[in-house]
Design a protein around this motif. Structure first.
Motif, PDB file in Angstrom:
ATOM      1  N   PHE A  71      19.501  50.340   5.126  1.00  0.00           N
ATOM      2  CA  PHE A  71      18.499  51.231   5.047  1.00  0.00           C
ATOM      3  C   PHE A  71      17.302  51.009   5.870  1.00  0.00           C
ATOM      4  N   ASN A  72      17.098  49.661   6.282  1.00  0.00           N
ATOM      5  CA  ASN A  72      16.116  49.281   6.977  1.00  0.00           C
ATOM      6  C   ASN A  72      16.528  49.946   8.610  1.00  0.00           C
ATOM      7  N   LEU A  73      17.773  49.813   9.253  1.00  0.00           N
ATOM      8  CA  LEU A  73      17.973  50.540  10.331  1.00  0.00           C
ATOM      9  C   LEU A  73      17.742  52.175  10.339  1.00  0.00           C
ATOM     10  N   ILE A  74      18.537  52.770   9.285  1.00  0.00           N
ATOM     11  CA  ILE A  74      18.391  53.981   9.095  1.00  0.00           C
ATOM     12  C   ILE A  74      16.789  54.747   9.377  1.00  0.00           C
ATOM     13  N   LYS A  75      15.933  53.968   8.598  1.00  0.00           N
ATOM     14  CA  LYS A  75      14.872  54.404   8.800  1.00  0.00           C
ATOM     15  C   LYS A  75      14.084  54.388  10.225  1.00  0.00           C
ATOM     16  N   GLN A  76      14.425  53.669  10.904  1.00  0.00           N
ATOM     17  CA  GLN A  76      14.144  53.458  12.196  1.00  0.00           C
ATOM     18  C   GLN A  76      15.039  54.290  13.233  1.00  0.00           C
ATOM     19  N   SER A  77      15.591  55.223  12.892  1.00  0.00           N
ATOM     20  CA  SER A  77      16.482  56.018  13.719  1.00  0.00           C
ATOM     21  C   SER A  77      16.469  57.787  13.498  1.00  0.00           C
ATOM     22  N   ASP A  78      16.761  58.547  14.388  1.00  0.00           N
ATOM     23  CA  ASP A  78      16.614  59.983  14.419  1.00  0.00           C
ATOM     24  C   ASP A  78      18.057  60.350  13.876  1.00  0.00           C
ATOM     25  N   GLU A  79      19.039  59.499  14.017  1.00  0.00           N
ATOM     26  CA  GLU A  79      20.559  59.654  14.098  1.00  0.00           C
ATOM     27  C   GLU A  79      20.593  60.162  12.528  1.00  0.00           C
ATOM     28  N   GLU A  80      21.726  60.955  12.293  1.00  0.00           N
ATOM     29  CA  GLU A  80      22.149  61.708  10.991  1.00  0.00           C
ATOM     30  C   GLU A  80      23.228  60.562  10.560  1.00  0.00           C
ATOM     31  N   ASP A  81      24.286  60.375  11.206  1.00  0.00           N
ATOM     32  CA  ASP A  81      25.484  59.682  10.944  1.00  0.00           C
ATOM     33  C   ASP A  81      25.535  58.225  11.616  1.00  0.00           C
ATOM     34  N   PHE A  82      26.283  57.268  10.914  1.00  0.00           N
ATOM     35  CA  PHE A  82      26.294  55.779  11.389  1.00  0.00           C
ATOM     36  C   PHE A  82      27.418  55.204  11.048  1.00  0.00           C
ATOM     37  N   LEU A  83      27.944  54.291  12.041  1.00  0.00           N
ATOM     38  CA  LEU A  83      28.989  53.544  11.789  1.00  0.00           C
ATOM     39  C   LEU A  83      28.345  52.257  11.400  1.00  0.00           C
ATOM     40  N   ILE A  84      28.818  51.563  10.352  1.00  0.00           N
ATOM     41  CA  ILE A  84      28.329  50.704   9.947  1.00  0.00           C
ATOM     42  C   ILE A  84      29.395  49.399  10.104  1.00  0.00           C
ATOM     43  N   LEU A  85      29.138  48.374  10.802  1.00  0.00           N
ATOM     44  CA  LEU A  85      30.247  47.464  11.253  1.00  0.00           C
ATOM     45  C   LEU A  85      29.850  46.069  10.988  1.00  0.00           C
ATOM     46  N   ASN A  86      30.656  45.289   9.987  1.00  0.00           N
ATOM     47  CA  ASN A  86      30.093  43.861   9.784  1.00  0.00           C
ATOM     48  C   ASN A  86      30.785  43.101  10.953  1.00  0.00           C
ATOM     49  N   PRO A  87      29.961  42.170  11.465  1.00  0.00           N
ATOM     50  CA  PRO A  87      30.634  41.354  12.484  1.00  0.00           C
ATOM     51  C   PRO A  87      31.645  40.105  11.959  1.00  0.00           C
ATOM     52  N   ASP A  88      31.676  40.059  10.794  1.00  0.00           N
ATOM     53  CA  ASP A  88      32.546  38.999  10.358  1.00  0.00           C
ATOM     54  C   ASP A  88      33.965  39.317  10.357  1.00  0.00           C
ATOM     55  N   THR A  89      34.488  40.500  10.459  1.00  0.00           N
ATOM     56  CA  THR A  89      35.768  41.053  10.549  1.00  0.00           C
ATOM     57  C   THR A  89      36.277  40.859  12.142  1.00  0.00           C
ATOM     58  N   LEU A  90      37.339  40.308  12.220  1.00  0.00           N
ATOM     59  CA  LEU A  90      38.009  40.243  13.620  1.00  0.00           C
ATOM     60  C   LEU A  90      38.288  41.493  14.140  1.00  0.00           C
ATOM     61  N   TRP A  91      37.516  42.521  14.636  1.00  0.00           N
ATOM     62  CA  TRP A  91      37.951  43.842  15.068  1.00  0.00           C
ATOM     63  C   TRP A  91      38.595  43.554  16.495  1.00  0.00           C
ATOM     64  N   ASN A  92      39.794  44.497  16.379  1.00  0.00           N
ATOM     65  CA  ASN A  92      40.611  44.421  17.578  1.00  0.00           C
ATOM     66  C   ASN A  92      41.060  46.058  17.746  1.00  0.00           C
ATOM     67  N   SER A  93      41.757  45.959  19.015  1.00  0.00           N
ATOM     68  CA  SER A  93      42.338  47.341  19.381  1.00  0.00           C
ATOM     69  C   SER A  93      43.243  47.736  18.240  1.00  0.00           C
ATOM     70  N   ASN A  94      43.862  47.051  17.399  1.00  0.00           N
ATOM     71  CA  ASN A  94      44.486  47.656  15.947  1.00  0.00           C
ATOM     72  C   ASN A  94      43.671  48.628  15.109  1.00  0.00           C
ATOM     73  N   TYR A  95      42.385  48.465  15.283  1.00  0.00           N
ATOM     74  CA  TYR A  95      41.769  49.327  14.283  1.00  0.00           C
ATOM     75  C   TYR A  95      41.172  50.735  14.981  1.00  0.00           C
ATOM     76  N   ILE A  96      41.421  50.790  16.261  1.00  0.00           N
ATOM     77  CA  ILE A  96      40.932  51.914  16.886  1.00  0.00           C
ATOM     78  C   ILE A  96      41.437  53.159  16.446  1.00  0.00           C
TER      79      ILE A  96
END
Length: 166
Positions: A71-96
């Motif tokens: 909510f804190n981030l969204i209040k500071q943005s004009d964008e309508e849609d957001f990708l929320i990504l928690n950094p404690d998942t080991l994201w890799n190309s399998n998720y693309i």
């Protein structure tokens, strides 16, 4: 001494790993919400040469937790849609491909919030009890939940339109 996003796993920190993933799916405008040791995250970002537009935002005096941080981030943005990504998942190309499927579903079906979940049986950590049940693409909370939240969601800021500023 080190905020969790700056912990190294296999010679890369969780934040850098997440930013590389975000870059690989074509996102260039990023907001990072911080609280604990937030200055260290701010300094880390300032000392890197990411080809991304990164804005680091603090919770302030009190931790806002996940929903409050979003909510804190969204209040500071004009964008309508957001990708929320928690950094404690080991994201890799399998998720693309999974992310691309999510994005397609989100926009084609005009949903307001879409979470990436996985069957808890696929987790290497058997302690997870499960966050949700899933039936016909609808998540719910039951007594026994078989799916866990991965740390990725797409949402529209309208999800928060009835939320009090505090």
């Amino acid at each position: 001494d080190i905020p969790k996003p700056l912990l190294n796993i296999k010679n890369i920190n969780l934040l850098d790993n997440s930013l590389r993933f975000v870059q690989s799916i074509g996102i260039k405008k990023i907001k990072i919400n911080t609280f604990y040791l937030g200055k260290k995250i701010q300094n880390y970002i300032e000392n890197q040469n990411y080809p991304l537009n990164i804005d680091v935002v603090s919770d302030g005096e009190k931790i806002l937790d996940t929903g409050g941080g979003i909510f804190n981030l969204i209040k500071q943005s004009d964008e309508e849609d957001f990708l929320i990504l928690n950094p404690d998942t080991l994201w890799n190309s399998n998720y693309i491909s999974v992310f691309n499927e999510m994005k397609k579903y989100y926009f084609e079906n005009k949903v307001k919030n879409l979470l990436m979940v996985v069957n808890k049986n696929k987790s290497f950590d058997i302690r997870f009890k499960g966050d949700f049940s899933l039936n016909k693409n609808k998540l719910s909370k039951e007594i026994k939940n078989k799916f866990i939240y991965t740390g990725c969601q797409i949402l529209n800021k309208k999800v928060f339109q009835k939320i009090n500023k505090n």
